[in-house]
Scaffold this motif. Structure first.
Motif, short mmCIF file in Angstrom:
data_model
loop_
_atom_site.label_atom_id
_atom_site.label_comp_id
_atom_site.label_asym_id
_atom_site.label_seq_id
_atom_site.Cartn_x
_atom_site.Cartn_y
_atom_site.Cartn_z
N TRP A 1 -20.03 99.40 -60.77
CA TRP A 1 -20.75 98.93 -61.95
C TRP A 1 -22.17 99.48 -61.98
O TRP A 1 -22.68 99.87 -63.04
CB TRP A 1 -20.79 97.41 -61.97
N ALA A 2 -22.83 99.50 -60.81
CA ALA A 2 -24.20 100.03 -60.75
C ALA A 2 -24.23 101.51 -61.11
O ALA A 2 -25.14 101.97 -61.82
CB ALA A 2 -24.78 99.80 -59.36
N GLN B 1 -17.53 92.45 -53.73
CA GLN B 1 -18.62 93.32 -53.28
C GLN B 1 -18.26 94.80 -53.46
O GLN B 1 -19.13 95.62 -53.70
CB GLN B 1 -18.91 93.03 -51.80
N HIS C 1 -15.08 91.79 -67.87
CA HIS C 1 -15.26 93.13 -67.30
C HIS C 1 -14.72 94.21 -68.25
O HIS C 1 -15.32 95.28 -68.36
CB HIS C 1 -14.58 93.22 -65.94
N ARG D 1 -16.85 96.28 -55.80
CA ARG D 1 -16.96 96.80 -57.17
C ARG D 1 -18.41 96.96 -57.62
O ARG D 1 -18.66 97.59 -58.64
CB ARG D 1 -16.22 95.90 -58.14
N ARG D 2 -19.33 96.36 -56.93
CA ARG D 2 -20.72 96.42 -57.38
C ARG D 2 -21.27 97.84 -57.43
O ARG D 2 -21.97 98.19 -58.38
CB ARG D 2 -21.58 95.52 -56.49
N ALA E 1 -14.10 100.24 -61.31
CA ALA E 1 -14.45 98.83 -61.38
C ALA E 1 -13.35 98.03 -62.06
O ALA E 1 -13.00 96.93 -61.63
CB ALA E 1 -15.77 98.65 -62.13
#
Length: 248
Positions: free
Chosen positions: A195-196, A189, A27, A191-192, A234
């Motif tokens: 990142w997106a 979930q 990451h 953190r998604r 994130a």
């Protein structure tokens, strides 16, 4: 004795810790890669939009500084990611007679290769900013240096492809996993979205750099700020989860 119950392997805790460290390193490497692309693209666009040659120079130097910091930072973080991933694979092979593989691994490697390609392509345009700033001698010297970097990048890409093929063939016949393997804990979930958001903002900046659209200057700065904020959120979540895993 109750049947159907699967006990935890004695080495499962160590595997979980190693996987958490490797995930954290991955990451961080991805965050540095995305931040480098977003920052470099923004600095170059700000330089191009300066009204005068004198106004272009500070942003040209900024772009050069970002590139000079990005390349070693990307190299170091990705090397740390690779080292931690190798520790996981060695321990998995010893305990479970298998190693981690799958679509996520292939996607990660393709993403890293694409990220390096975009970074280097952006870096190749930095000499033009100095030429537009009337710093012709520096622009010529940088162009010559860029040619050397381009050859080095091409050689690195070839070795990367060869290594990937060898690594794939080496683990193509790995035996099935041990049922005691606790498996992987995927990214949280929560953190998604972060990142997106970082990926979407960076893609928008790269598209603007490629002149696919022409956002206002304030919007460029807002997209960069959004990218960095999402990456920070994130990364904070990743560190928090790593701490929970290693202290269990």
């Amino acid at each position: 004795m109750m049947t159907g119950m699967v006990t935890t392997h004695p080495g499962a805790d160590a595997i979980a810790g190693l996987r958490a460290h490797a995930r954290s390193a991955r990451h961080l490497a991805v965050a540095v890669l995305v931040a480098s692309i977003a920052s470099l693209a923004t600095a170059q666009m700000l330089a191009e939009r300066a009204p005068t040659r004198e106004g272009t120079r500070p942003f040209a130097w900024l772009a050069l500084g970002v590139l000079a910091l990005a390349v070693p930072a990307m190299t170091l973080t990705q090397a740390a990611w690779g080292a931690r991933s190798r520790r996981v694979r060695v321990r998995e092979q010893a305990l479970y007679a298998k190693v981690s593989s799958g679509p996520l691994q292939a996607a990660s490697r393709l993403g890293v290769a694409a990220g390096w390609a975009v970074t280097l392509l952006l870096g190749f345009t930095v000499p033009r900013l100095f030429r537009e700033s009337a710093l012709y001698g520096l622009a010529t010297a940088m162009s010559q240096a860029i040619e050397v970097v381009a050859l080095a990048g091409l050689a690195a890409a070839v070795f990367y492809a060869i290594w990937w093929m060898r690594d794939t063939l080496a683990h193509a016949t790995a035996s099935p996993g041990d049922p005691w393997d606790p498996g992987h804990r995927g990214p949280g979930q929560e953190r998604r979205p972060a990142w997106a958001g970082a990926a979407a903002a960076t893609c928008a900046l790269v598209a603007a750099r490629a002149h696919l659209w022409e956002p206002a200057t304030w919007l460029l700065c807002a997209l960069l700020a959004l990218t960095l904020a999402c990456l920070l959120a994130a990364w904070a979540g990743t560190r928090r989860q790593e701490g929970l895993v290693t202290h269990e």
